[in-house]
Motif scaffolding. Sequence first.
Motif, PDB file in Angstrom:
ATOM      1  N   GLU A   1     -11.523  -0.302   8.650  1.00 12.09           N
ATOM      2  CA  GLU A   1     -10.550   0.018   7.413  1.00 12.09           C
ATOM      3  C   GLU A   1      -9.333   0.476   8.171  1.00 12.09           C
TER       4      GLU A   1
ATOM      5  N   THR B   1      -5.903   2.478   6.902  1.00 11.53           N
ATOM      6  CA  THR B   1      -5.267   3.451   5.924  1.00 11.53           C
ATOM      7  C   THR B   1      -4.001   3.607   6.491  1.00 11.53           C
TER       8      THR B   1
ATOM      9  N   ARG C   1       0.827  -1.041   0.097  1.00 13.13           N
ATOM     10  CA  ARG C   1      -0.135   0.134   0.037  1.00 13.13           C
ATOM     11  C   ARG C   1       0.742   1.151  -0.089  1.00 13.13           C
ATOM     12  N   LYS C   2       0.502   2.295  -0.672  1.00  6.52           N
ATOM     13  CA  LYS C   2       1.117   3.731  -0.463  1.00  6.52           C
ATOM     14  C   LYS C   2       0.382   4.581   0.430  1.00  6.52           C
ATOM     15  N   THR C   3       1.027   5.678   0.640  1.00  3.37           N
ATOM     16  CA  THR C   3       0.363   6.568   1.612  1.00  3.37           C
ATOM     17  C   THR C   3      -0.989   6.924   0.801  1.00  3.37           C
ATOM     18  N   LYS C   4      -2.022   7.030   2.099  1.00  2.95           N
ATOM     19  CA  LYS C   4      -3.529   7.472   1.669  1.00  2.95           C
ATOM     20  C   LYS C   4      -4.081   6.082   1.123  1.00  2.95           C
ATOM     21  N   GLU C   5      -3.469   4.928   1.016  1.00  2.00           N
ATOM     22  CA  GLU C   5      -4.174   3.763   0.393  1.00  2.00           C
ATOM     23  C   GLU C   5      -4.780   3.001   1.635  1.00  2.00           C
ATOM     24  N   ALA C   6      -5.946   2.175   1.508  1.00  2.00           N
ATOM     25  CA  ALA C   6      -6.374   1.500   2.634  1.00  2.00           C
ATOM     26  C   ALA C   6      -6.468  -0.026   2.342  1.00  2.00           C
TER      27      ALA C   6
ATOM     28  N   LEU D   1      -1.022   6.354   6.745  1.00  2.00           N
ATOM     29  CA  LEU D   1      -1.341   7.631   6.639  1.00  2.00           C
ATOM     30  C   LEU D   1       0.118   8.453   6.405  1.00  2.00           C
ATOM     31  N   GLU D   2       0.999   7.514   6.695  1.00  2.00           N
ATOM     32  CA  GLU D   2       2.311   8.340   6.706  1.00  2.00           C
ATOM     33  C   GLU D   2       3.467   7.222   6.276  1.00  2.00           C
TER      34      GLU D   2
END
Length: 72
Positions: free
Chosen positions: A19, A21, A6-11, A23-24
């Motif tokens: 869920e 997510t 997952r990349k930042t802001k992906e969940a 965040l950083e």
Amino acid sequence: MLVLTRKTKEAIQVGDDIEITVLEIEGDQVKLGINAPKQVEIHRKEIYLSIKHENSEAANTSISLMDQLKKL
């Protein structure tokens, strides 16, 4: 074990109610945000294991005390 990238802001979604997510990402640390119903307990793994251990010890102490009281 399911492994996801997952990349930042992906969940990711766990069931219908949870869920998680990203965040950083900073160095070797990842900050996660978790949306879950209030009745779902969420702990870091080391805290969860500590709670589980303490509960087990407390239960064993209670059983031991009850056995001692029965002997009286």
